[in-house]
Design a protein around this motif. Sequence first.
Motif, PDB file in Angstrom:
ATOM      1  N   GLU A   4       0.832  -1.205   0.000  1.00  0.00           N
ATOM      2  CA  GLU A   4       0.000   0.000   0.000  1.00  0.00           C
ATOM      3  C   GLU A   4       0.868   1.257   0.000  1.00  0.00           C
ATOM      4  OE1 GLU A   4      -3.218   2.374  -0.237  1.00  0.00           O
ATOM      5  OE2 GLU A   4      -3.176   0.189  -0.393  1.00  0.00           O
ATOM      6  N   ALA A   5       1.943   1.232   0.775  1.00  0.00           N
ATOM      7  CA  ALA A   5       2.848   2.383   0.821  1.00  0.00           C
ATOM      8  C   ALA A   5       3.535   2.588  -0.528  1.00  0.00           C
ATOM      9  CB  ALA A   5       3.887   2.184   1.922  1.00  0.00           C
ATOM     10  N   GLU A   6       3.905   1.485  -1.174  1.00  0.00           N
ATOM     11  CA  GLU A   6       4.534   1.593  -2.488  1.00  0.00           C
ATOM     12  C   GLU A   6       3.563   2.186  -3.506  1.00  0.00           C
ATOM     13  OE1 GLU A   6       6.000  -2.189  -3.612  1.00  0.00           O
ATOM     14  OE2 GLU A   6       7.662  -2.171  -2.171  1.00  0.00           O
ATOM     15  N   ARG A   7       2.305   1.764  -3.443  1.00  0.00           N
ATOM     16  CA  ARG A   7       1.311   2.320  -4.366  1.00  0.00           C
ATOM     17  C   ARG A   7       1.118   3.813  -4.120  1.00  0.00           C
ATOM     18  NH1 ARG A   7      -1.268  -2.739  -3.618  1.00  0.00           N
ATOM     19  NH2 ARG A   7      -2.493  -1.900  -1.877  1.00  0.00           N
ATOM     20  N   THR A   8       1.143   4.197  -2.851  1.00  0.00           N
ATOM     21  CA  THR A   8       0.988   5.615  -2.514  1.00  0.00           C
ATOM     22  C   THR A   8       2.156   6.434  -3.053  1.00  0.00           C
ATOM     23  OG1 THR A   8      -0.261   5.084  -0.510  1.00  0.00           O
ATOM     24  CG2 THR A   8       0.741   7.263  -0.628  1.00  0.00           C
ATOM     25  N   LEU A   9       3.370   5.910  -2.907  1.00  0.00           N
ATOM     26  CA  LEU A   9       4.545   6.610  -3.419  1.00  0.00           C
ATOM     27  C   LEU A   9       4.496   6.751  -4.939  1.00  0.00           C
ATOM     28  CD1 LEU A   9       7.457   5.140  -1.255  1.00  0.00           C
ATOM     29  CD2 LEU A   9       6.584   7.497  -1.234  1.00  0.00           C
ATOM     30  N   ARG A  10       4.082   5.684  -5.607  1.00  0.00           N
ATOM     31  CA  ARG A  10       3.982   5.756  -7.071  1.00  0.00           C
ATOM     32  C   ARG A  10       2.929   6.770  -7.495  1.00  0.00           C
ATOM     33  NH1 ARG A  10       4.746   0.030  -6.792  1.00  0.00           N
ATOM     34  NH2 ARG A  10       2.489  -0.288  -6.934  1.00  0.00           N
ATOM     35  N   ALA A  11       1.809   6.776  -6.787  1.00  0.00           N
ATOM     36  CA  ALA A  11       0.752   7.736  -7.108  1.00  0.00           C
ATOM     37  C   ALA A  11       1.230   9.158  -6.893  1.00  0.00           C
ATOM     38  CB  ALA A  11      -0.489   7.449  -6.268  1.00  0.00           C
ATOM     39  N   ASP A  12       1.954   9.378  -5.793  1.00  0.00           N
ATOM     40  CA  ASP A  12       2.490  10.716  -5.512  1.00  0.00           C
ATOM     41  C   ASP A  12       3.490  11.135  -6.588  1.00  0.00           C
ATOM     42  OD1 ASP A  12       0.975  10.912  -3.244  1.00  0.00           O
ATOM     43  OD2 ASP A  12       2.599  10.389  -1.857  1.00  0.00           O
ATOM     44  N   ALA A  13       4.333  10.198  -7.009  1.00  0.00           N
ATOM     45  CA  ALA A  13       5.326  10.511  -8.039  1.00  0.00           C
ATOM     46  C   ALA A  13       4.648  10.859  -9.357  1.00  0.00           C
ATOM     47  CB  ALA A  13       6.273   9.330  -8.228  1.00  0.00           C
ATOM     48  N   ALA A  14       3.622  10.098  -9.718  1.00  0.00           N
ATOM     49  CA  ALA A  14       2.897  10.378 -10.957  1.00  0.00           C
ATOM     50  C   ALA A  14       2.195  11.722 -10.887  1.00  0.00           C
ATOM     51  CB  ALA A  14       1.884   9.265 -11.234  1.00  0.00           C
ATOM     52  N   HIS A  15       1.640  12.021  -9.705  1.00  0.00           N
ATOM     53  CA  HIS A  15       0.958  13.306  -9.520  1.00  0.00           C
ATOM     54  C   HIS A  15       1.959  14.458  -9.660  1.00  0.00           C
ATOM     55  CE1 HIS A  15      -1.895  16.237  -8.061  1.00  0.00           C
ATOM     56  NE2 HIS A  15      -1.086  16.577  -7.080  1.00  0.00           N
ATOM     57  N   ASN A  16       3.117  14.325  -9.033  1.00  0.00           N
ATOM     58  CA  ASN A  16       4.140  15.370  -9.126  1.00  0.00           C
ATOM     59  C   ASN A  16       4.629  15.539 -10.559  1.00  0.00           C
ATOM     60  OD1 ASN A  16       4.130  16.065  -6.406  1.00  0.00           O
ATOM     61  ND2 ASN A  16       5.731  14.600  -5.869  1.00  0.00           N
ATOM     62  N   ALA A  17       4.796  14.428 -11.267  1.00  0.00           N
ATOM     63  CA  ALA A  17       5.244  14.507 -12.660  1.00  0.00           C
ATOM     64  C   ALA A  17       4.224  15.256 -13.498  1.00  0.00           C
ATOM     65  CB  ALA A  17       5.480  13.111 -13.223  1.00  0.00           C
ATOM     66  N   GLY A  18       2.947  14.962 -13.296  1.00  0.00           N
ATOM     67  CA  GLY A  18       1.903  15.665 -14.035  1.00  0.00           C
ATOM     68  C   GLY A  18       1.892  17.150 -13.745  1.00  0.00           C
ATOM     69  N   ARG A  19       2.071  17.506 -12.464  1.00  0.00           N
ATOM     70  CA  ARG A  19       2.113  18.921 -12.102  1.00  0.00           C
ATOM     71  C   ARG A  19       3.314  19.611 -12.726  1.00  0.00           C
ATOM     72  NH1 ARG A  19       1.629  18.856  -5.689  1.00  0.00           N
ATOM     73  NH2 ARG A  19       1.994  21.100  -5.946  1.00  0.00           N
ATOM     74  N   LEU A  20       4.443  18.925 -12.767  1.00  0.00           N
ATOM     75  CA  LEU A  20       5.644  19.511 -13.354  1.00  0.00           C
ATOM     76  C   LEU A  20       5.487  19.729 -14.852  1.00  0.00           C
ATOM     77  CD1 LEU A  20       8.325  17.522 -11.348  1.00  0.00           C
ATOM     78  CD2 LEU A  20       8.145  20.030 -11.432  1.00  0.00           C
ATOM     79  N   LEU A  21       4.880  18.785 -15.550  1.00  0.00           N
ATOM     80  CA  LEU A  21       4.698  18.936 -16.989  1.00  0.00           C
ATOM     81  C   LEU A  21       3.734  20.070 -17.303  1.00  0.00           C
ATOM     82  CD1 LEU A  21       4.555  15.206 -18.115  1.00  0.00           C
ATOM     83  CD2 LEU A  21       6.490  16.783 -18.212  1.00  0.00           C
ATOM     84  N   VAL A  46       6.621  22.262  -6.006  1.00  0.00           N
ATOM     85  CA  VAL A  46       7.487  21.206  -5.501  1.00  0.00           C
ATOM     86  C   VAL A  46       8.898  21.757  -5.368  1.00  0.00           C
ATOM     87  CG1 VAL A  46       6.080  19.439  -6.610  1.00  0.00           C
ATOM     88  CG2 VAL A  46       8.110  20.311  -7.790  1.00  0.00           C
ATOM     89  N   GLY A  47       9.736  21.015  -4.664  1.00  0.00           N
ATOM     90  CA  GLY A  47      11.117  21.422  -4.518  1.00  0.00           C
ATOM     91  C   GLY A  47      11.947  21.066  -5.737  1.00  0.00           C
ATOM     92  N   ALA A  48      13.093  21.720  -5.866  1.00  0.00           N
ATOM     93  CA  ALA A  48      13.977  21.464  -7.003  1.00  0.00           C
ATOM     94  C   ALA A  48      14.415  20.005  -7.039  1.00  0.00           C
ATOM     95  CB  ALA A  48      15.191  22.387  -6.944  1.00  0.00           C
ATOM     96  N   MET A  49      14.641  19.401  -5.889  1.00  0.00           N
ATOM     97  CA  MET A  49      15.086  18.008  -5.860  1.00  0.00           C
ATOM     98  C   MET A  49      14.012  17.069  -6.410  1.00  0.00           C
ATOM     99  SD  MET A  49      18.160  18.001  -5.018  1.00  0.00           S
ATOM    100  CE  MET A  49      18.313  16.226  -4.896  1.00  0.00           C
ATOM    101  N   THR A  50      12.750  17.394  -6.125  1.00  0.00           N
ATOM    102  CA  THR A  50      11.659  16.590  -6.679  1.00  0.00           C
ATOM    103  C   THR A  50      11.675  16.659  -8.205  1.00  0.00           C
ATOM    104  OG1 THR A  50      10.277  16.912  -4.729  1.00  0.00           O
ATOM    105  CG2 THR A  50       9.155  16.307  -6.770  1.00  0.00           C
ATOM    106  N   LEU A  51      11.895  17.848  -8.744  1.00  0.00           N
ATOM    107  CA  LEU A  51      11.963  18.003 -10.195  1.00  0.00           C
ATOM    108  C   LEU A  51      13.102  17.173 -10.771  1.00  0.00           C
ATOM    109  CD1 LEU A  51      11.640  21.275 -12.245  1.00  0.00           C
ATOM    110  CD2 LEU A  51      13.459  19.660 -12.735  1.00  0.00           C
ATOM    111  N   TYR A  52      14.292  17.294 -10.168  1.00  0.00           N
ATOM    112  CA  TYR A  52      15.459  16.624 -10.730  1.00  0.00           C
ATOM    113  C   TYR A  52      15.415  15.108 -10.538  1.00  0.00           C
ATOM    114  CZ  TYR A  52      17.706  21.040 -11.803  1.00  0.00           C
ATOM    115  OH  TYR A  52      18.002  22.265 -12.337  1.00  0.00           O
ATOM    116  N   ARG A  53      14.687  14.637  -9.535  1.00  0.00           N
ATOM    117  CA  ARG A  53      14.520  13.189  -9.397  1.00  0.00           C
ATOM    118  C   ARG A  53      13.710  12.628 -10.557  1.00  0.00           C
ATOM    119  NH1 ARG A  53      14.062  14.046  -3.741  1.00  0.00           N
ATOM    120  NH2 ARG A  53      11.791  14.189  -3.945  1.00  0.00           N
TER     121      ARG A  53
END
Length: 210
Positions: A4-21, A46-53
């Motif tokens: 469940e935690a892994e799914r949450t992290l993936r969802a958060d990452a996808a959400h951040n990627a969408g916001r960045l694009l 988001v922070g710069a590190m989130t973008l660069y990740r």
Amino acid sequence: MTAEAERTLRADAAHNAGRLLAAAREVFAELGPDAPLKAVAERAGVGAMTLYRRFPNKEALVRAALERSITDQLAPVAERALAAGDPGRGLVALMEATLELVDRERNLLAAATNSGVLTADVTAPVLAPIARLTQRAQAAGTLRGDVTADDMARIMGMLLNVLWGTEPGTGAWRRYLALLLDALRPDRAGDLPPLAAPCDHSPAADCLPG
């Protein structure tokens, strides 16, 4: 880590990627092709590190933003055009949608050109359906039969070069699209000179902004 935690992290990452694009498209539109990535991160919240990740450099971000634009705005048009009963009208619709996208997102396209990421595989989702619609329109008798897929790629390049010489948002490119479409009608067809020898680069490169 639980599933469940892994799914949450993936969802958060996808959400951040969408916001960045989405932020990248907005920031480039406002600040130009040389907009700093810091401004994109700030706009996305988001922070710069989130973008660069997610996007290790500007080239990766620009390419992903452009691919998202094509997927969101042109892929549905291409799908409808290929499914329509009139391939000639579908071809015109896809050409118009492509030019409208470039007109709206000139700075993103300029950033892609400057970064060297506007490659054949990026433009293929547009040029491939244009090539298929060209063949279908020829078979239906609504497009002159001596036009090739390479011709159509170069015609798109010509139109994009015209677009880059006009004021954004004016739709001035429509005049030249109409002139070229008129020349592609079967009843206007005259003899063409021989095909040019292929260049060292892909025909897609002719669709790059000038």
